[in-house]
Design a protein around this motif. Structure first.
Motif, PDB file in Angstrom:
ATOM      1  N   ALA A 106      12.739 -12.124   8.744  1.00 28.49           N
ATOM      2  CA  ALA A 106      12.780 -13.572   9.024  1.00 28.49           C
ATOM      3  C   ALA A 106      11.402 -14.212   8.862  1.00 28.49           C
ATOM      4  CB  ALA A 106      13.303 -13.805  10.442  1.00 28.49           C
ATOM      5  N   SER A 107      10.378 -13.562   9.382  1.00 30.54           N
ATOM      6  CA  SER A 107       9.049 -14.189   9.311  1.00 30.54           C
ATOM      7  C   SER A 107       8.499 -14.149   7.890  1.00 30.54           C
ATOM      8  CB  SER A 107       8.081 -13.567  10.316  1.00 30.54           C
ATOM      9  OG  SER A 107       8.099 -12.170  10.233  1.00 30.54           O
ATOM     10  N   ARG A 108       8.764 -13.052   7.181  1.00 29.42           N
ATOM     11  CA  ARG A 108       8.297 -12.998   5.776  1.00 29.42           C
ATOM     12  C   ARG A 108       8.940 -14.137   4.968  1.00 29.42           C
ATOM     13  NH1 ARG A 108       4.831  -9.353   4.626  1.00 29.42           N
ATOM     14  NH2 ARG A 108       4.921  -7.207   5.385  1.00 29.42           N
ATOM     15  N   ALA A 109      10.240 -14.355   5.204  1.00 25.04           N
ATOM     16  CA  ALA A 109      10.937 -15.437   4.492  1.00 25.04           C
ATOM     17  C   ALA A 109      10.323 -16.794   4.849  1.00 25.04           C
ATOM     18  CB  ALA A 109      12.420 -15.411   4.842  1.00 25.04           C
ATOM     19  N   ALA A 110       9.985 -16.961   6.122  1.00 28.55           N
ATOM     20  CA  ALA A 110       9.387 -18.241   6.562  1.00 28.55           C
ATOM     21  C   ALA A 110       8.005 -18.424   5.924  1.00 28.55           C
ATOM     22  CB  ALA A 110       9.280 -18.267   8.083  1.00 28.55           C
ATOM     23  N   PHE A 111       7.211 -17.370   5.893  1.00 30.70           N
ATOM     24  CA  PHE A 111       5.853 -17.501   5.325  1.00 30.70           C
ATOM     25  C   PHE A 111       5.923 -17.866   3.837  1.00 30.70           C
ATOM     26  CE2 PHE A 111       4.418 -14.234   8.741  1.00 30.70           C
ATOM     27  CZ  PHE A 111       4.449 -15.243   9.694  1.00 30.70           C
ATOM     28  N   LYS A 112       6.938 -17.290   3.168  1.00 33.22           N
ATOM     29  CA  LYS A 112       7.125 -17.610   1.748  1.00 33.22           C
ATOM     30  C   LYS A 112       7.576 -19.072   1.598  1.00 33.22           C
ATOM     31  CE  LYS A 112       9.003 -15.711  -2.391  1.00 33.22           C
ATOM     32  NZ  LYS A 112       9.844 -14.838  -3.069  1.00 33.22           N
ATOM     33  N   LYS A 113       8.607 -19.430   2.401  1.00 33.75           N
ATOM     34  CA  LYS A 113       9.161 -20.791   2.326  1.00 33.75           C
ATOM     35  C   LYS A 113       8.085 -21.851   2.566  1.00 33.75           C
ATOM     36  CE  LYS A 113      12.423 -23.717   4.842  1.00 33.75           C
ATOM     37  NZ  LYS A 113      13.328 -23.770   5.995  1.00 33.75           N
ATOM     38  N   PHE A 114       7.208 -21.611   3.555  1.00 31.41           N
ATOM     39  CA  PHE A 114       6.213 -22.633   3.899  1.00 31.41           C
ATOM     40  C   PHE A 114       4.903 -22.471   3.114  1.00 31.41           C
ATOM     41  CE2 PHE A 114       9.000 -22.561   7.685  1.00 31.41           C
ATOM     42  CZ  PHE A 114       9.456 -23.872   7.592  1.00 31.41           C
ATOM     43  N   GLY A 115       4.858 -21.479   2.214  1.00 30.65           N
ATOM     44  CA  GLY A 115       3.681 -21.324   1.337  1.00 30.65           C
ATOM     45  C   GLY A 115       2.406 -20.989   2.078  1.00 30.65           C
ATOM     46  N   VAL A 116       2.510 -20.096   3.063  1.00 30.55           N
ATOM     47  CA  VAL A 116       1.312 -19.778   3.862  1.00 30.55           C
ATOM     48  C   VAL A 116       0.814 -18.346   3.611  1.00 30.55           C
ATOM     49  CG1 VAL A 116       1.984 -21.407   5.663  1.00 30.55           C
ATOM     50  CG2 VAL A 116       2.641 -19.006   5.895  1.00 30.55           C
ATOM     51  N   GLU A 117       1.380 -17.697   2.591  1.00 30.04           N
ATOM     52  CA  GLU A 117       1.017 -16.291   2.359  1.00 30.04           C
ATOM     53  C   GLU A 117      -0.429 -16.120   1.889  1.00 30.04           C
ATOM     54  OE1 GLU A 117       4.501 -16.110  -0.133  1.00 30.04           O
ATOM     55  OE2 GLU A 117       5.063 -14.220   0.806  1.00 30.04           O
ATOM     56  N   ASP A 118      -1.067 -17.241   1.506  1.00 27.31           N
ATOM     57  CA  ASP A 118      -2.481 -17.141   1.113  1.00 27.31           C
ATOM     58  C   ASP A 118      -3.363 -16.719   2.288  1.00 27.31           C
ATOM     59  OD1 ASP A 118      -1.824 -19.619   2.345  1.00 27.31           O
ATOM     60  OD2 ASP A 118      -3.568 -20.619   1.470  1.00 27.31           O
ATOM     61  N   ARG A 119      -2.929 -17.079   3.533  1.00 26.64           N
ATOM     62  CA  ARG A 119      -3.792 -16.770   4.687  1.00 26.64           C
ATOM     63  C   ARG A 119      -3.099 -15.967   5.783  1.00 26.64           C
ATOM     64  NH1 ARG A 119      -5.624 -20.740   7.824  1.00 26.64           N
ATOM     65  NH2 ARG A 119      -4.660 -22.613   6.991  1.00 26.64           N
ATOM     66  N   VAL A 120      -1.778 -15.893   5.738  1.00 33.06           N
ATOM     67  CA  VAL A 120      -1.060 -15.162   6.798  1.00 33.06           C
ATOM     68  C   VAL A 120      -0.638 -13.795   6.276  1.00 33.06           C
ATOM     69  CG1 VAL A 120       0.898 -15.129   8.375  1.00 33.06           C
ATOM     70  CG2 VAL A 120      -0.185 -17.308   7.799  1.00 33.06           C
ATOM     71  N   LYS A 121      -1.052 -12.745   6.982  1.00 34.46           N
ATOM     72  CA  LYS A 121      -0.689 -11.384   6.577  1.00 34.46           C
ATOM     73  C   LYS A 121       0.098 -10.742   7.720  1.00 34.46           C
ATOM     74  CE  LYS A 121      -2.878  -7.083   5.225  1.00 34.46           C
ATOM     75  NZ  LYS A 121      -4.084  -6.309   5.429  1.00 34.46           N
ATOM     76  N   LEU A 122       1.251 -10.194   7.376  1.00 38.72           N
ATOM     77  CA  LEU A 122       2.077  -9.533   8.388  1.00 38.72           C
ATOM     78  C   LEU A 122       1.884  -8.022   8.270  1.00 38.72           C
ATOM     79  CD1 LEU A 122       4.329 -10.143  10.526  1.00 38.72           C
ATOM     80  CD2 LEU A 122       5.962  -9.669   8.722  1.00 38.72           C
ATOM     81  N   ILE A 123       1.590  -7.386   9.387  1.00 35.62           N
ATOM     82  CA  ILE A 123       1.479  -5.921   9.377  1.00 35.62           C
ATOM     83  C   ILE A 123       2.663  -5.362  10.156  1.00 35.62           C
ATOM     84  CG2 ILE A 123       0.086  -3.914  10.006  1.00 35.62           C
ATOM     85  CD1 ILE A 123      -2.397  -5.562   9.623  1.00 35.62           C
ATOM     86  N   GLU A 124       3.430  -4.521   9.479  1.00 34.03           N
ATOM     87  CA  GLU A 124       4.656  -3.973  10.069  1.00 34.03           C
ATOM     88  C   GLU A 124       4.359  -2.710  10.863  1.00 34.03           C
ATOM     89  OE1 GLU A 124       7.515  -3.382   6.967  1.00 34.03           O
ATOM     90  OE2 GLU A 124       7.132  -5.345   6.072  1.00 34.03           O
ATOM     91  N   GLY A 125       5.106  -2.527  11.956  1.00 35.65           N
ATOM     92  CA  GLY A 125       4.998  -1.278  12.716  1.00 35.65           C
ATOM     93  C   GLY A 125       4.601  -1.505  14.158  1.00 35.65           C
ATOM     94  N   TYR A 126       4.416  -0.400  14.874  1.00 32.99           N
ATOM     95  CA  TYR A 126       4.005  -0.474  16.275  1.00 32.99           C
ATOM     96  C   TYR A 126       2.594  -1.066  16.366  1.00 32.99           C
ATOM     97  CZ  TYR A 126       8.016   2.264  17.752  1.00 32.99           C
ATOM     98  OH  TYR A 126       9.289   2.672  18.018  1.00 32.99           O
ATOM     99  N   ALA A 127       2.443  -2.037  17.245  1.00 31.75           N
ATOM    100  CA  ALA A 127       1.146  -2.695  17.373  1.00 31.75           C
ATOM    101  C   ALA A 127       0.043  -1.708  17.782  1.00 31.75           C
ATOM    102  CB  ALA A 127       1.242  -3.830  18.387  1.00 31.75           C
ATOM    103  N   ASP A 128       0.377  -0.717  18.621  1.00 31.45           N
ATOM    104  CA  ASP A 128      -0.676   0.245  19.031  1.00 31.45           C
ATOM    105  C   ASP A 128      -1.275   0.931  17.793  1.00 31.45           C
ATOM    106  OD1 ASP A 128       0.832   1.128  22.011  1.00 31.45           O
ATOM    107  OD2 ASP A 128       2.023   0.588  20.264  1.00 31.45           O
ATOM    108  N   ASP A 129      -0.383   1.304  16.840  1.00 34.34           N
ATOM    109  CA  ASP A 129      -0.863   1.972  15.625  1.00 34.34           C
ATOM    110  C   ASP A 129      -1.653   1.003  14.745  1.00 34.34           C
ATOM    111  OD1 ASP A 129       0.535   4.153  16.532  1.00 34.34           O
ATOM    112  OD2 ASP A 129       2.300   3.749  15.281  1.00 34.34           O
ATOM    113  N   SER A 130      -1.103  -0.197  14.588  1.00 36.23           N
ATOM    114  CA  SER A 130      -1.763  -1.182  13.705  1.00 36.23           C
ATOM    115  C   SER A 130      -3.154  -1.533  14.232  1.00 36.23           C
ATOM    116  CB  SER A 130      -0.919  -2.452  13.609  1.00 36.23           C
ATOM    117  OG  SER A 130       0.371  -2.144  13.150  1.00 36.23           O
TER     118      SER A 130
END
Ligand code: SAM
Length: 235
Positions: A106-130
């Motif tokens: 859902a969030s990846r689709a939103a970032f694409k739709k709103f054209g914010v992928e130039d500055r927003v990076k999503l890291i997948e997985g457990y936050a402790d690991d990331s």
């Protein structure tokens, strides 16, 4: 008034929320559309921040001018979009951590739709690991994922010096709907949600109580929204 919280009743609290929202600089139409879309498409949409919180995020970002923002807990991307909107001047890099495949989609689709992928990076997985893999420093860190993880997240952030000098950590929902303060403090939380929030409240009480003893940081718990803990390096 010697206390810090007004004793609003539930209906008055709703009116206070509406009053503040109507008289604060509103979020953009695109952000409001995404908020509405999330509200109508997800049964657990109460995980999303409120519209007024969106205004607060944008205001805070404009005020603090971060160059890098880290967010733990993306959900549908609403808060990441708010950080984006608030950092148009600084063109900050925004990194958001998320575990749920559904919310990643859902969030990846939103970032694409709103054209914010130039500055927003999503890291997948457990936050402790990331968090263990992130490099460099962040000027604004928003902690808004699983409540039993806050203590570990903040410890890693501080131990790994991911927070810049002059930066701020904002931990959301530290009141767990009021149940952090005591099990009798939120009679309006329904039975379905109560067990979950009671567990969160216990974890968050331990987090709040231990954090203030850490000599590395100054801590301020603000009784706004569902409780916000602010953390900065001690001078
Ligand atoms: N920040 C969002 C906003 O303001 O609209 C709301 C975030 S929601 C309260 C918490 C999110 O954290 C959920 O999407 C959940 O899937 C995610 N989450 C829970 N546990 C996590 C973990 N261990 N690592 C990363 N994300 C996690």
């Amino acid at each position: 008034m010697l206390g810090s919280v007004l004793p609003f009743s539930e209906p008055v609290a709703d009116r206070v929320s509406a009053y503040c929202e109507e008289r604060s600089t509103p979020i953009s139409d695109t952000l409001a559309d995404h908020w509405e879309w999330t509200r109508t498409h997800f049964l657990d949409a109460d995980k999303m921040s409120s519209k007024l919180q969106g205004s607060w995020m944008i205001y805070t970002a404009k005020d603090r001018k971060p160059k890098r923002v880290l967010e733990i807990g993306c959900y549908s991307g609403y808060s990441a979009l708010a950080w984006y909107e608030g950092t148009k001047d600084t063109q900050a890099e925004i990194i958001s951590l998320e575990l749920s495949p559904k919310m990643i989609e859902a969030s990846r689709a939103a970032f694409k739709k709103f054209g914010v992928e130039d500055r927003v990076k999503l890291i997948e997985g457990y936050a402790d690991d990331s968090l263990l893999k992130l490099e460099g420093e962040f000027d604004l860190i928003f902690v808004d994922a699983n409540k039993d993880g806050y203590a570990g997240y903040v410890k890693t952030i501080l131990d790994r010096k991911l927070l810049s000098k002059g930066g701020i950590i904002l931990c959301d929902n530290v009141f767990a709907r009021g149940l952090t303060i005591g099990p009798d403090c939120a009679p309006w939380v329904n039975d379905h949600a109560r067990a979950y929030w009671l567990g969160c409240g216990k974890a968050l009480d331990e987090f709040n109580t231990e954090l203030v003893k850490d000599p590395r940081v100054d801590v301020l718990i603000l009784p706004v929204f569902d409780g916000v803990t602010q953390i900065r390096w001690r001078d």
